[in-house]
Design an enzyme around this catalytic site. Structure first.
Site, short mmCIF file in Angstrom:
data_model
loop_
_atom_site.label_atom_id
_atom_site.label_comp_id
_atom_site.label_asym_id
_atom_site.label_seq_id
_atom_site.Cartn_x
_atom_site.Cartn_y
_atom_site.Cartn_z
CD GLN A 31 -51.94 34.52 -30.30
OE1 GLN A 31 -51.00 33.80 -29.99
NE2 GLN A 31 -52.34 34.65 -31.56
CG HIS A 62 -41.10 38.09 -42.53
ND1 HIS A 62 -41.30 39.31 -41.93
CD2 HIS A 62 -41.82 37.20 -41.80
CE1 HIS A 62 -42.13 39.18 -40.90
NE2 HIS A 62 -42.46 37.91 -40.80
CD GLU A 106 -52.28 33.76 -37.37
OE1 GLU A 106 -51.11 33.81 -37.73
OE2 GLU A 106 -52.61 33.54 -36.18
CG ASP A 137 -55.25 24.55 -34.32
OD1 ASP A 137 -54.06 24.62 -34.71
OD2 ASP A 137 -55.58 24.13 -33.20
N GLY A 138 -53.64 25.44 -37.42
CA GLY A 138 -52.68 24.74 -38.27
C GLY A 138 -52.54 23.27 -37.91
CG ASP A 156 -43.74 33.14 -39.68
OD1 ASP A 156 -42.96 33.23 -38.72
OD2 ASP A 156 -44.17 34.11 -40.32
N GLY A 157 -43.87 29.84 -36.92
CA GLY A 157 -44.50 29.73 -35.60
C GLY A 157 -43.94 30.71 -34.58
N1 SPD Z 1 -38.93 34.74 -30.33
C1 SPD Z 1 -39.92 35.05 -31.30
C2 SPD Z 1 -39.92 34.11 -32.46
C3 SPD Z 1 -41.01 34.44 -33.40
C4 SPD Z 1 -40.92 33.73 -34.67
N2 SPD Z 1 -42.04 34.04 -35.55
C5 SPD Z 1 -42.26 35.40 -35.77
C6 SPD Z 1 -43.38 35.65 -36.71
C7 SPD Z 1 -43.05 36.68 -37.72
N3 SPD Z 1 -43.80 36.53 -38.90
#
Ligand code: SPD
Length: 279
Positions: A31, A62, A106, A137-138, A156-157
């Site tokens: 990315q 968080h 991660e 890869d998760g 935490d995607g």
């Molecule tokens: N629209 C963005 C959503 C992002 C969610 N995850 C953010 C990661 C922060 N640790």
């Protein structure tokens, strides 16, 4: 006058931040990763042109991803975090002294490296010996894992578009459920019920197929477009409104947002959400 960095939220709406300086910009194997310094939100991590987290409001996201699950799971010795290479979620997890091991999965090492260098105030727990950081890869991790069990899983995607979409699939959630201990709790970011109502509802329906207890909760995250964000608490036992008071007391002092009152309040849903979920 600096330059504006816009995130396109949908066909009708953009959110713009005034940029002082671009601190980092690179294409990883997965990315485009940028860290920009803005006048309003401080330093901001941007992935594929989507604002991920900012110095200004990261605590709102968080703390709310981590603490409702970590204060309600019966045991929190082993915690798995998937995504979240900025380090904010594991920082909150590791505030809990009952956590013995926190595995952070991660996919993209460059996210962690850029965050360590440019967002040191967000990832403050990188050196905690309880943290086990793995660059894999998760999806593969969950698919291939056979007998590993966790007391708490936090997802935490990114948004469910592009490569991040698989993190919202039923098969992925099923794998996570398999990795949860019997009384374990999973919490995940579940998008904006205002901007992405269809996606939010679909996530809830998918989770309800797998868990007997599925409870969305809401809070403000100004960086994420409409400002109203959701997370979802899931388990097959227990319920989210009975947190462990000792665990809460031990962390509340260090939190900027999370406290005992907020824990109860965030699970109160407005009518538009209740109606969409037929609650
Ligand atoms: N629209 C963005 C959503 C992002 C969610 N995850 C953010 C990661 C922060 N640790």
């Amino acid at each position: 006058m600096g330059l504006w960095y816009d995130e396109t939220l949908d066909d009708h709406t953009r959110l713009g931040l005034l940029v002082k300086e671009t601190l980092f910009s690179a294409q990883s194997a997965f990315q485009k990763i940028e860290v920009i310094d803005t006048t309003g939100f401080g330093r901001v991590l941007v992935i594929d042109n989507v604002f991920m987290t900012s110095e200004y409001d990261e605590f709102l996201y968080h703390e709310m991803l981590a603490h409702p699950a970590l204060t309600t799971a019966p045991s929190i010795e082993r915690v798995l975090v998937i995504g979240g290479g900025d380090g904010g979620t594991v920082r909150e997890v590791l505030r809990h002294s009952d956590v013995r091991e926190c595995v952070l999965i991660e996919i993209d090492e460059m996210v962690v490296e850029a965050s360590k260098q440019y967002l040191p105030g967000i990832g403050t727990a990188w050196d905690d010996p309880r943290l086990d950081l793995r660059f894999i890869d998760g999806i593969d991790y969950v698919k291939q894992s056979t007998d590993e069990k966790y007391d708490v899983i936090l997802l935490d995607g990114t948004d469910p578009i592009g490569p991040g979409a698989v993190l919202f699939d039923e098969s992925f959630y099923r794998g996570c459920k398999r990795m949860l201990s019997q009384e374990g709790v999973m919490a995940l970011q579940s998008e904006s019920p205002l901007l992405m109502m269809d996606i939010f509802v679909e996530i809830q329906h998918t989770l309800r197929k797998l868990f007997s207890e599925v409870h969305p909760y809401l809070g403000p995250v100004p960086l994420y477009g409409t400002g109203t964000w959701s997370w979802t608490w899931c388990s097959n036992t227990g319920e989210p409104l009975r947190p462990n008071p000792e665990r809460q007391q031990a962390i509340v002092e260090g939190c900027k947002a999370y406290n005992e009152d907020l824990h109860q309040a965030v699970f109160a849903l407005p009518n538009y959400v209740k109606r969409a979920l037929k609650l």
